[in-house]
Every structure is written in structure tokens, then in C-alpha cells.
Design a protein around this motif. Structure first.
Motif, mmCIF file in Angstrom:
data_model
loop_
_atom_site.group_PDB
_atom_site.id
_atom_site.type_symbol
_atom_site.label_atom_id
_atom_site.label_comp_id
_atom_site.label_asym_id
_atom_site.label_seq_id
_atom_site.Cartn_x
_atom_site.Cartn_y
_atom_site.Cartn_z
ATOM 1 N N GLU A 1 0.770 -1.095 -0.059
ATOM 2 C CA GLU A 1 -0.062 0.071 -0.043
ATOM 3 C C GLU A 1 0.870 1.109 0.098
ATOM 4 O O GLU A 1 0.567 2.213 -0.650
ATOM 5 C CB GLU A 1 -0.939 -0.021 1.111
ATOM 6 C CG GLU A 1 -2.117 -1.007 1.352
ATOM 7 C CD GLU A 1 -2.833 -1.081 -0.017
ATOM 8 O OE1 GLU A 1 -3.182 0.138 -0.453
ATOM 9 O OE2 GLU A 1 -3.004 -2.021 -0.947
ATOM 10 N N GLU A 2 1.958 1.117 0.815
ATOM 11 C CA GLU A 2 2.681 2.233 0.796
ATOM 12 C C GLU A 2 3.725 2.280 -0.411
ATOM 13 O O GLU A 2 4.062 3.326 -1.129
ATOM 14 C CB GLU A 2 3.893 2.133 1.832
ATOM 15 C CG GLU A 2 4.915 3.376 2.001
ATOM 16 C CD GLU A 2 5.693 3.365 3.232
ATOM 17 O OE1 GLU A 2 6.904 4.063 3.258
ATOM 18 O OE2 GLU A 2 5.662 2.314 3.836
ATOM 19 N N ALA A 3 4.043 1.032 -0.958
ATOM 20 C CA ALA A 3 4.921 1.385 -2.190
ATOM 21 C C ALA A 3 4.180 1.627 -3.617
ATOM 22 O O ALA A 3 4.647 2.406 -4.439
ATOM 23 C CB ALA A 3 5.573 -0.166 -2.562
ATOM 24 N N LYS A 4 2.684 1.446 -3.484
ATOM 25 C CA LYS A 4 1.930 1.767 -4.801
ATOM 26 C C LYS A 4 1.688 3.473 -4.796
ATOM 27 O O LYS A 4 1.553 4.070 -5.940
ATOM 28 C CB LYS A 4 0.525 1.589 -4.533
ATOM 29 C CG LYS A 4 0.266 0.181 -4.790
ATOM 30 C CD LYS A 4 -1.263 -0.105 -4.986
ATOM 31 C CE LYS A 4 -2.058 -0.048 -3.646
ATOM 32 N NZ LYS A 4 -3.245 -0.708 -3.996
ATOM 33 N N VAL A 5 2.132 4.304 -3.612
ATOM 34 C CA VAL A 5 2.133 5.761 -3.918
ATOM 35 C C VAL A 5 3.658 6.133 -4.058
ATOM 36 O O VAL A 5 3.607 7.255 -4.159
ATOM 37 C CB VAL A 5 1.588 6.343 -2.577
ATOM 38 C CG1 VAL A 5 0.020 6.046 -2.499
ATOM 39 C CG2 VAL A 5 2.477 5.891 -1.102
ATOM 40 N N THR A 6 4.659 5.293 -4.172
ATOM 41 C CA THR A 6 5.854 5.725 -4.443
ATOM 42 C C THR A 6 6.345 5.330 -5.486
ATOM 43 O O THR A 6 7.225 5.986 -6.356
ATOM 44 C CB THR A 6 6.710 5.051 -3.150
ATOM 45 O OG1 THR A 6 6.497 5.420 -1.962
ATOM 46 C CG2 THR A 6 8.337 5.513 -3.323
ATOM 47 N N PHE A 7 5.927 4.030 -5.826
ATOM 48 C CA PHE A 7 6.689 3.380 -7.400
ATOM 49 C C PHE A 7 5.384 3.302 -8.182
ATOM 50 O O PHE A 7 4.233 2.649 -7.813
ATOM 51 C CB PHE A 7 7.245 2.157 -7.133
ATOM 52 C CG PHE A 7 8.354 2.059 -5.845
ATOM 53 C CD1 PHE A 7 9.469 2.967 -6.185
ATOM 54 C CD2 PHE A 7 8.019 1.226 -5.114
ATOM 55 C CE1 PHE A 7 10.447 2.907 -5.137
ATOM 56 C CE2 PHE A 7 9.327 1.243 -4.002
ATOM 57 C CZ PHE A 7 10.279 1.981 -4.102
ATOM 58 N N PRO A 8 5.634 3.398 -9.610
ATOM 59 C CA PRO A 8 4.409 2.973 -10.480
ATOM 60 C C PRO A 8 4.042 1.382 -10.324
ATOM 61 O O PRO A 8 4.714 0.558 -10.308
ATOM 62 C CB PRO A 8 5.290 3.068 -11.840
ATOM 63 C CG PRO A 8 6.265 4.036 -11.703
ATOM 64 C CD PRO A 8 6.925 3.772 -10.417
ATOM 65 N N SER A 9 2.995 1.340 -10.077
ATOM 66 C CA SER A 9 2.124 0.024 -9.424
ATOM 67 C C SER A 9 2.877 -0.630 -8.461
ATOM 68 O O SER A 9 2.864 -1.814 -8.198
ATOM 69 C CB SER A 9 2.444 -0.971 -10.928
ATOM 70 O OG SER A 9 1.535 -0.507 -11.886
ATOM 71 N N GLY A 10 3.574 0.152 -7.735
ATOM 72 C CA GLY A 10 4.327 -0.263 -6.363
ATOM 73 C C GLY A 10 5.291 -1.261 -6.687
ATOM 74 O O GLY A 10 5.677 -1.879 -5.519
ATOM 75 N N VAL A 11 5.978 -1.086 -7.871
ATOM 76 C CA VAL A 11 7.264 -2.227 -7.935
ATOM 77 C C VAL A 11 8.288 -1.819 -8.796
ATOM 78 O O VAL A 11 8.311 -0.569 -9.244
ATOM 79 C CB VAL A 11 6.745 -3.655 -8.864
ATOM 80 C CG1 VAL A 11 5.655 -4.384 -7.888
ATOM 81 C CG2 VAL A 11 6.221 -3.185 -10.158
ATOM 82 N N THR A 12 9.431 -2.217 -8.545
ATOM 83 C CA THR A 12 10.643 -1.581 -9.088
ATOM 84 C C THR A 12 11.126 -2.435 -10.354
ATOM 85 O O THR A 12 12.179 -2.394 -10.830
ATOM 86 C CB THR A 12 11.661 -1.559 -8.075
ATOM 87 O OG1 THR A 12 12.081 -2.654 -7.418
ATOM 88 C CG2 THR A 12 11.430 -0.374 -7.075
ATOM 89 N N HIS A 13 10.518 -3.415 -10.711
ATOM 90 C CA HIS A 13 10.886 -4.410 -11.873
ATOM 91 C C HIS A 13 9.520 -4.979 -12.278
ATOM 92 O O HIS A 13 8.619 -5.511 -11.526
ATOM 93 C CB HIS A 13 11.681 -5.511 -11.524
ATOM 94 C CG HIS A 13 12.467 -6.318 -12.428
ATOM 95 N ND1 HIS A 13 11.493 -6.901 -13.477
ATOM 96 C CD2 HIS A 13 13.527 -6.645 -12.857
ATOM 97 C CE1 HIS A 13 12.321 -7.596 -14.276
ATOM 98 N NE2 HIS A 13 13.517 -7.583 -13.864
ATOM 99 N N ASP A 14 9.315 -4.968 -13.661
ATOM 100 C CA ASP A 14 7.928 -5.545 -14.134
ATOM 101 C C ASP A 14 7.676 -6.939 -13.566
ATOM 102 O O ASP A 14 6.674 -7.106 -13.340
ATOM 103 C CB ASP A 14 8.056 -5.307 -15.613
ATOM 104 C CG ASP A 14 7.692 -4.051 -16.332
ATOM 105 O OD1 ASP A 14 7.615 -3.071 -15.452
ATOM 106 O OD2 ASP A 14 7.801 -3.967 -17.514
#
Length: 445
Positions: free
Chosen positions: A20-33
Motif C-alpha cells: 500500500e505504501e509502495a503504490k504511492v511511491t513506485f509505479p504499480s508499487g514495484v521496481t521491476h515489471d
């Protein structure tokens, strides 16, 4: 909501909170597709040998293995020691180091086709430089690549690999690439005969997507003969196969010398690192020359803040030295073989449509089809394999396996390390049986 998903959510509350925190930081909440998954990805904390643990304390047998970079498993003691020693001496000295020479020496000893080498930070950078070198050396503009072969995410090579892979790529860039299906040598012969503006051919030497869509060795041998005949450079993308399918990669296993080789993953012992290497006369284009007879306009500039980083060099050189002196590759291959046969036996016993196949220490499972051929070389059409990899079944399989304590690549791939032992394989097979039983009970098959 299926019970597989409900169990997954109940087992990973802290991962869900972090997502939930990652989603507002990274696109779709991830750093690798490839780490994107529904309902949310798992957040890991640490690993040791063939296993790793998540933020909720769940333990997994790991077959992601750093996306293929960890043939020695997690936190190998000699790699940890080498990295710690270098960190204490400096993380970035802004200068040449003896460690980068040691790293290059280790590469060259395993891959004699590499007469000169230049380090990068990733495989994507390495393949980008390979194409530039090919064009500069030959004075030609076009590059041949094969459909579904992955060479990183830069503009020249990423198109056609996904639904939106051409977004943002200029048409002029696309026009410099020729994409063919691998396997038909006559098509390539006719192309090279007619089109005199082709600088090089790049490919994954065992087949597309880490060899998931395999190509025969005879095709590579014929391709080497053709490229030499038409004075076109042959580029082996050994980012995955390098130091995995043999200590000297695909080129040693197949006894074929490419003109250029791109490397990453195992190269840096699990740290960031890539390289381009090959014939001295080609690599010379990166060199500085004081000789006034040299055409300086042909020189290729190659900066890069973290090129040859001493920490990556320390990890990579020690990793390659271990591969050169110990049966690392055989240990990984020996673990992958019973895993493959065990997966197939379970599928057969349970009457589940699907099969497993492998090459070296890479194992794939495809659902929804039967196959009675050689598990060491899948002869199904490549597009059929690609479709199975992208299916909803493969995504549910990833989730079900995590519930059962095993982490795999999201496309149904098991990347086996030299640290996977008999008990790990037995436990994996037990988890696999539990996972597909759950999937069958929920009418996934």
C-alpha cells in the motif's frame, strides 16, 4: 475470491501493508515489471543458500535466485567476505583498481573469445554497446534480432516483446532492426545475401527468454558460418547463459566463438554488473589513440559512473574463480534434473495437462497442454510456449506455490542454484503437488 488468494492474503499481512505504501511511491508499487503480481507482491528480508524469508516470517525455497544471478545461492560466505573486505577499503574510488583487472582476468580465463572487455552496470547497457560497436566496426546500420529474444529494455531491442513494448520508441529506431523467427537458416542466408547494410546478428544462444523457447545447436553453428561468410558480426547475449550452462557459457558448451559477448547476472556474483567483450579489433573502437593515422571520429565514447565498481568486481571475481575451480555448474544441473522428472511424474500421476522441461539449471513448467517429447528440448511452437507463459494459470500457479513455501519466477520458471540439495528438491516437489491440488480443486485446470 478463490481460497488460494484468501490464503495468500492471510499469510502476508505485512507485505500487503508495505505494498500500500509502495503504490504511492513506485509505479504499480514495484521496481521491476516481473515482480508485479496480484493481489500484491511479497516483500523479502533476507536469504541464505537456496532459501529466503519474507517480512511476515514465511520461509521459501527460492527459484528466482536473484533473477538468475545467484548460482552460488544467497549470501555465499566467500562472496560476503569479499564484499565486506572491499566495502571497508572503499565503495567507489573514482579511479582504476587492481580488483577490476582481477575481474577481467577471471572472465577472460573462462571465455577465450573475449580478448578485450569493458564493464557496465547491467545487461541492458552491455547489449546497447554491442549494437553500437557492431555498427561502428562494420560501417553498416541494421541489426538482426530474433523474435522473443530478450536483450534488455533499450529502444533497439525491446519492441515486439510485449503489448506496449514499442511505446515511446521512434519509428526510425525501429527501422534499423530486423526481427526474424529463429530456426530457419535459409531465411537468414537470403537476407544477408540481399541486404548489405546489416552490421550484426544478436541472439540468446540457447533460445528466447533464457532458453524457454529453445533453438537447436545446429542452427547456431550454421549462423556462425553465415555471419563469417557475409562479414556480419555475431553477438551472443550470454547475460543469462554466461557461467551457467557451462563455466564458459553457451560458447564453451557449443564450441562456437562469437565476435562479441554480452554478460551480466552471474558475472557480478549477485551484485549489479554487466560487460561487453570480444575481439580486440572490435573493442579497440573504445580505445584512445595518439597515433595521428587513427581516425578519431570512429571512437566510441563509454563513460559510466559505476563501470567496474570495486564492490561488484570483488563479488564477481570471487564468484567466477569459484566456478572455475569447483563443479558449480554440475551441481546446479544435477539438482535441476530430478526436479524436472519429479514435476512431470506428479503431473502425470494427477492427470493434470502440462509438462516440465529443462536446459542445464533452468526448468520450466507449462500448463494446459501435453507433451511427450524430450524434456531437455521442447519442440512446441514458440508462440504456443509464449501464450502458456502469459496465461492466467501461470499467475495463479505463482501464488499457489508461494502459499506452499516455494518462490518461482512468475512465468513458471525454476532457476536452480548449486546450493539446492536433495531435500530441497523433495520439499519442492511436495509443495508443487499441494499447489496444483489446490488449483485443481478450484477448477483452474
Amino acid at each position: 475470491m478463490k481460497s488460494i488468494e484468501k490464503e495468500y492474503i492471510s499469510k502476508h499481512p505485512e507485505s500487503q501493508n508495505l505494498y500500500e505504501e509502495a503504490k504511492v511511491t513506485f509505479p504499480s508499487g514495484v521496481t521491476h515489471d516481473i515482480r508485479y503480481m496480484k493481489p500484491f507482491p511479497v516483500f523479502m528480508t533476507h536469504g541464505q543458500g537456496p532459501r529466503k524469508w519474507d517480512v511476515d516470517g514465511n520461509e521459501y525455497i527460492d527459484y528466482v535466485m536473484g533473477h538468475g544471478s545467484l548460482i552460488l545461492g544467497h549470501s555465499h560466505p566467500e562472496i560476503v567476505t569479499a564484499v565486506n573486505q572491499q566495502i571497508a577499503m572503499g565503495t567507489h574510488l573514482g579511479s582504476n583498481t587492481e580488483m577490476e583487472i582481477r575481474w577481467a582476468r577471471a572472465v577472460k580465463s573462462l571465455m577465450p573469445s573475449i580478448e578485450r572487455i569493458r564493464f557496465h552496470c547491467s545487461g541492458t547497457e552491455a547489449t546497447l554497446m554491442a549494437l553500437r560497436l557492431a555498427r561502428a566496426f562494420t560501417g553498416k546500420n541494421k541489426i538482426v534480432k530474433f523474435k522473443n529474444h530478450f536483450h534488455g529494455w533499450h529502444d533497439y531491442v525491446i519492441a515486439e516483446l510485449g503489448k506496449h513494448s514499442s511505446t515511446g520508441i521512434p519509428d526510425t529506431t525501429e527501422q534499423s532492426m530486423i526481427r526474424l523467427s529463429a530456426g530457419d537458416i535459409e531465411i537468414i542466408d537470403n537476407l544477408l545475401k540481399k541486404d548489405k547494410d546489416i552490421a550484426g546478428v544478436i541472439l540468446e544462444p540457447t533460445g528466447a527468454m533464457m532458453g524457454c523457447m529453445p533453438i537447436r545447436q545446429e542452427f547456431i553453428i550454421q549462423l556462425r558460418e553465415l555471419t563469417e561468410r557475409y562479414k556480419v558480426l555475431l553477438i551472443f547475449d550470454e547475460v543469462v547463459t554466461g557461467f551457467r550452462i557451462s563455466s564458459g557459457g553457451a560458447q564453451k558448451r557449443f564450441n562456437i566463438k562469437p565476435d562479441l559477448t554480452t554478460l551480466a547476472k552471474i558475472l557480478a556474483g549477485g551484485l549489479p554488473g554487466g560487460a561487453i567483450g570480444g575481439k580486440a579489433e572490435i573493442m579497440e573502437l573504445i580505445s584512445f589513440h595518439d597515433d595521428h593515422k587513427w581516425d578519431t571520429s570512429r571512437r566510441i565514447s563509454h563513460p559510466g559512473t559505476f563501470n567496474g565498481n570495486p564492490i561488484s568486481a570483488a563479488a564477481g571475481s570471487r564468484c567466477l574463480e569459484l566456478i572455475a575451480s569447483q563443479p558449480i555448474n554440475q551441481q546446479a544441473d544435477n539438482a535441476a534434473a530430478p526436479l524436472t522428472s519429479g514435476l512431470n511424474q506428479i503431473l502425470k500421476n494427477m492427470g493434470i495437462p502440462g509438462f516440465a522441461y529443462c536446459f542445464s539449471s533452468l526448468v520450466w513448467v507449462l500448463f494446459g497442454m501435453d507433451y511427450e517429447g524430450d524434456p531437455a528440448f521442447c519442440t512446441l511452437p514458440h508462440e504456443q510456449i509464449k501464450e502458456a507463459m502469459a496465461s492466467q494459470t501461470a499467475q495463479i500457479f505463482k501464488c499457489a506455490m508461494l502459499n506452499a513455501g516455494v518462490d518461482i519466477m512468475g512465468t513458471g520458471k525454476f532457476i536452480v542454484s548449486a546450493t539446492h540439495r536433495d531435500d530441497d528438491i523433495e520439499e519442492t516437489l511436495s509443495s508443487f503437488e499441494k499447489a496444483i491440488t489446490r488449483m485443481r480443486n478450484e477448477d483452474v485446470f
